[in-house]
Scaffold this motif. Sequence first.
Motif, PDB file in Angstrom:
ATOM      1  N   GLU A 384       0.840  -1.196   0.000  1.00 16.11           N
ATOM      2  CA  GLU A 384       0.000   0.000   0.000  1.00 16.11           C
ATOM      3  C   GLU A 384       0.877   1.247   0.000  1.00 16.11           C
ATOM      4  N   LEU A 385       1.154   1.752  -1.190  1.00 19.06           N
ATOM      5  CA  LEU A 385       1.917   2.986  -1.347  1.00 19.06           C
ATOM      6  C   LEU A 385       1.058   4.009  -2.073  1.00 19.06           C
ATOM      7  N   SER A 386       1.053   5.220  -1.541  1.00 18.47           N
ATOM      8  CA  SER A 386       0.223   6.263  -2.152  1.00 18.47           C
ATOM      9  C   SER A 386       0.713   6.622  -3.556  1.00 18.47           C
ATOM     10  N   LEU A 387       2.031   6.474  -3.795  1.00 18.91           N
ATOM     11  CA  LEU A 387       2.595   6.828  -5.099  1.00 18.91           C
ATOM     12  C   LEU A 387       2.097   5.917  -6.209  1.00 18.91           C
ATOM     13  N   THR A 388       1.799   4.679  -5.874  1.00 16.40           N
ATOM     14  CA  THR A 388       1.388   3.705  -6.891  1.00 16.40           C
ATOM     15  C   THR A 388      -0.104   3.379  -6.841  1.00 16.40           C
ATOM     16  N   ALA A 389      -0.846   4.096  -6.023  1.00 19.42           N
ATOM     17  CA  ALA A 389      -2.263   3.773  -5.837  1.00 19.42           C
ATOM     18  C   ALA A 389      -3.043   3.892  -7.145  1.00 19.42           C
ATOM     19  N   GLU A 390      -2.765   4.929  -7.939  1.00 20.21           N
ATOM     20  CA  GLU A 390      -3.542   5.177  -9.148  1.00 20.21           C
ATOM     21  C   GLU A 390      -3.118   4.275 -10.321  1.00 20.21           C
ATOM     22  N   ILE A 391      -1.921   3.738 -10.265  1.00 20.61           N
ATOM     23  CA  ILE A 391      -1.445   2.916 -11.400  1.00 20.61           C
ATOM     24  C   ILE A 391      -1.306   1.448 -11.021  1.00 20.61           C
ATOM     25  N   ARG A 392      -1.733   1.080  -9.803  1.00 20.72           N
ATOM     26  CA  ARG A 392      -1.546  -0.284  -9.333  1.00 20.72           C
ATOM     27  C   ARG A 392      -2.269  -1.300 -10.214  1.00 20.72           C
ATOM     28  N   HIS A 393      -3.378  -0.892 -10.783  1.00 22.61           N
ATOM     29  CA  HIS A 393      -4.149  -1.814 -11.625  1.00 22.61           C
ATOM     30  C   HIS A 393      -3.462  -2.111 -12.955  1.00 22.61           C
ATOM     31  N   LEU A 394      -2.430  -1.317 -13.303  1.00 18.66           N
ATOM     32  CA  LEU A 394      -1.723  -1.526 -14.568  1.00 18.66           C
ATOM     33  C   LEU A 394      -0.638  -2.602 -14.467  1.00 18.66           C
ATOM     34  N   PHE A 395      -0.212  -2.900 -13.243  1.00 24.17           N
ATOM     35  CA  PHE A 395       0.825  -3.919 -13.074  1.00 24.17           C
ATOM     36  C   PHE A 395       0.276  -5.295 -13.442  1.00 24.17           C
ATOM     37  N   LEU A 396       1.157  -6.130 -13.979  1.00 26.15           N
ATOM     38  CA  LEU A 396       0.760  -7.486 -14.362  1.00 26.15           C
ATOM     39  C   LEU A 396       1.081  -8.459 -13.230  1.00 26.15           C
ATOM     40  N   ASN A 397       0.090  -9.237 -12.815  1.00 21.96           N
ATOM     41  CA  ASN A 397       0.313 -10.237 -11.774  1.00 21.96           C
ATOM     42  C   ASN A 397       1.063 -11.438 -12.360  1.00 21.96           C
ATOM     43  N   PRO A 398       1.489 -12.396 -11.524  1.00 17.80           N
ATOM     44  CA  PRO A 398       2.265 -13.541 -12.044  1.00 17.80           C
ATOM     45  C   PRO A 398       1.573 -14.316 -13.159  1.00 17.80           C
ATOM     46  N   ASP A 399       0.246 -14.467 -13.085  1.00 16.68           N
ATOM     47  CA  ASP A 399      -0.460 -15.201 -14.144  1.00 16.68           C
ATOM     48  C   ASP A 399      -0.311 -14.490 -15.486  1.00 16.68           C
ATOM     49  N   LYS A 400      -0.432 -13.177 -15.469  1.00 19.54           N
ATOM     50  CA  LYS A 400      -0.305 -12.413 -16.715  1.00 19.54           C
ATOM     51  C   LYS A 400       1.149 -12.389 -17.202  1.00 19.54           C
ATOM     52  N   MET A 401       2.111 -12.382 -16.276  1.00 18.65           N
ATOM     53  CA  MET A 401       3.521 -12.438 -16.677  1.00 18.65           C
ATOM     54  C   MET A 401       3.845 -13.791 -17.305  1.00 18.65           C
ATOM     55  N   PHE A 402       3.199 -14.849 -16.793  1.00 19.55           N
ATOM     56  CA  PHE A 402       3.369 -16.176 -17.385  1.00 19.55           C
ATOM     57  C   PHE A 402       2.872 -16.172 -18.835  1.00 19.55           C
ATOM     58  N   ASN A 403       1.692 -15.596 -19.045  1.00 17.43           N
ATOM     59  CA  ASN A 403       1.150 -15.525 -20.403  1.00 17.43           C
ATOM     60  C   ASN A 403       2.014 -14.639 -21.300  1.00 17.43           C
ATOM     61  N   LEU A 404       2.557 -13.577 -20.729  1.00 16.75           N
ATOM     62  CA  LEU A 404       3.410 -12.680 -21.507  1.00 16.75           C
ATOM     63  C   LEU A 404       4.667 -13.388 -21.995  1.00 16.75           C
ATOM     64  N   SER A 405       5.234 -14.264 -21.146  1.00 14.25           N
ATOM     65  CA  SER A 405       6.433 -15.003 -21.561  1.00 14.25           C
ATOM     66  C   SER A 405       6.135 -15.903 -22.747  1.00 14.25           C
ATOM     67  N   LEU A 406       4.967 -16.544 -22.740  1.00 15.73           N
ATOM     68  CA  LEU A 406       4.583 -17.398 -23.861  1.00 15.73           C
ATOM     69  C   LEU A 406       4.317 -16.570 -25.116  1.00 15.73           C
ATOM     70  N   ILE A 407       3.693 -15.403 -24.951  1.00 13.48           N
ATOM     71  CA  ILE A 407       3.408 -14.534 -26.101  1.00 13.48           C
ATOM     72  C   ILE A 407       4.713 -14.072 -26.749  1.00 13.48           C
ATOM     73  N   LEU A 408       5.669 -13.630 -25.922  1.00 10.78           N
ATOM     74  CA  LEU A 408       6.961 -13.196 -26.461  1.00 10.78           C
ATOM     75  C   LEU A 408       7.680 -14.344 -27.164  1.00 10.78           C
ATOM     76  N   GLY A 409       7.575 -15.546 -26.581  1.00 11.03           N
ATOM     77  CA  GLY A 409       8.186 -16.706 -27.221  1.00 11.03           C
ATOM     78  C   GLY A 409       7.557 -16.993 -28.565  1.00 11.03           C
ATOM     79  N   GLY A 410       6.215 -16.930 -28.632  1.00  8.06           N
ATOM     80  CA  GLY A 410       5.534 -17.163 -29.889  1.00  8.06           C
ATOM     81  C   GLY A 410       5.899 -16.121 -30.938  1.00  8.06           C
ATOM     82  N   VAL A 411       6.000 -14.860 -30.508  1.00  9.01           N
ATOM     83  CA  VAL A 411       6.381 -13.788 -31.441  1.00  9.01           C
ATOM     84  C   VAL A 411       7.779 -14.031 -32.005  1.00  9.01           C
ATOM     85  N   GLN A 412       8.718 -14.426 -31.131  1.00  6.44           N
ATOM     86  CA  GLN A 412      10.081 -14.640 -31.617  1.00  6.44           C
ATOM     87  C   GLN A 412      10.157 -15.844 -32.553  1.00  6.44           C
TER      88      GLN A 412
END
Length: 608
Positions: A384-412
């Motif tokens: 809980e940091l006030s600096l990141t309160a408004e952009i916290r929803h933009l961060f990718l959780n581990p599940d989304k980072m897992f999918n991102l790794s597969l997407i980058l692999g597919g693109v390459q």
Amino acid sequence: MIVPMLKYTFLVFYKEYDEFLHQMQKLGVLHVVTQDIELSEPTKQKYADLQTLEKTIAWLKKRPAPICRQTIEANTKEIITDLINKQNELEELEFQQESVKKAIQKALPWGNFSAPLIKSITNEGISLNFFGTTKKKFEHIQNRFSTVVQVSETGNQVLFVHINSNGQTNQFDAEPMQLPAESYAELEDKLEAITKQIKTINETLDCYAQNCINQLESEHKNLVQSLQFESILQNTQKKAEDKLMLLEGWVPKSKTLLLNHYLEHEHIVHLWRKARPGDKTPVLLRNNRFSKLFEPIGAMFSLPDYAELDLTVFFAPFFMMFFGFCLGDAGYGLLFLIGGGLYKLKAKTEIKPYLSLIQFLGVATILFGAISGTFFGINLITTELSLTAEIRHLFLNPDKMFNLSLILGGVQIIFGLFIKAANQTKQFGFRYALATCGWLIILIGSICYVMLSATEIIPENKLIIYLILGTGGFLIFFFSDPEVNLFARIGKGIWDVYSTVTGIFGDLLSYIRLFALGLSSAILGFVINDIGLQILGSSKILGPVFFVIFLLLGHTLNILISSLGSFVHPMRLTFVEFYKSAGFSGGGQAYQPFETIDGIEEKTNKYK
């Protein structure tokens, strides 16, 4: 990109050949075509001397350079011989020094005994027997025998001597021991003498390091130049009863202007042509400032073949992204960026490109650290940091980072197939790339169909997917190898389908390592912070001090460990998955022009 090469053939009169070679060396653009020739014994000896010189120079440069007033006047051969002898003598003395030190440790408990005195006592019929036992057992023995004398006591170990003058044999509950051949004092004197000899030799070697490195380096340059000329002469073909000298070599197309001017001015007979399939054409890479930073990484695997594409410019952005994904901490990336920039201010010129590479990798780490919400092990998603309160929803959780790794692999992987098609077209013609184009149609078409139908942009229609698979399959089965007959093509197409389908899934799963390494780095950072907070609350005075020390050490170790994995695994993905998808064959020979030693050193420093 790979610089285009032209093959030159020169025909020179034998009396003018030596001057011609000197001019070629000054121009420094000709890569001489070598032949499989057995080296002569004198040439082999020169190569052995060159290796000895290089080792000697490197060894002397590692030595300190204290002030030495002694001057050394000797030729190179005498210097090398004396250095080798002194190195061997030094190694022998250092071995003796270690042996004497071990002997001193064994002799120390026995003290400074006199070997002649012991011998004279023995000659009088008195036997001296030495033993070792525990302290408790020795007290029992001492109470029983008055002829037992303690020599020394170390911890629970007691050494003693039994003086026997009546010839009777007494049994002791102790271990019989041999008196050392030399006393502690004698061994100390021997050690002092050896130490003085070592010091004298080291002083002489330091004088060699101060006075003779320049002389040895000059001899090294002369020897390299001599071997260069011998190599050129051995690869020269003699024609017309040895009156004409024929030499072949490769010259980058961008460097032919000065060479042609010299050849025309001196009326040298020559021919030139473009590289042909089957030629062993050397490879010279020329990339932009960004891609050039990644050339040393590509060179760890292999240079590309002259006929194919240089993949440096294509894998560089992916390697940078993958490093950032694996390290995945914006704080660590910030350290890379700032630290590399500060070190550049005082770094040598040849080191600066590597520092620029570190900064680019730091930028990628900041980017993926911001995407995953990790800063020096702090999870910005849950904290809980006030600096990141408004952009916290933009961060990718581990599940989304897992999918991102597969997407980058597919693109390459798909990007690699595009490069493979371009490579096949460049080397053999477009019809050889049709099978690869078939796979691109299937993969891209299927992905687009699934995405468009899932978002209801287009209606679900099996005819579309059948059309995609049919078009791609036709190209795969009937153009897998345009040089063989129809049935062989179909057979190869079936094998291509099996190997590609299984390979693509395996390659795609390999990219999960990006997610795993990024997650492990973040978890280690989190654990370090958690332990640090516990230390902080353990004491009001010492807690903050140990808290800072622990964080510095912990995060430093995490950066070192994680950076190693973040470098190795993207390199593995590049050399295995991406190179395979791109159809990279490699095996290129580096362009090495015949030039002066100073020119080689200047270009080496420039490359670095």
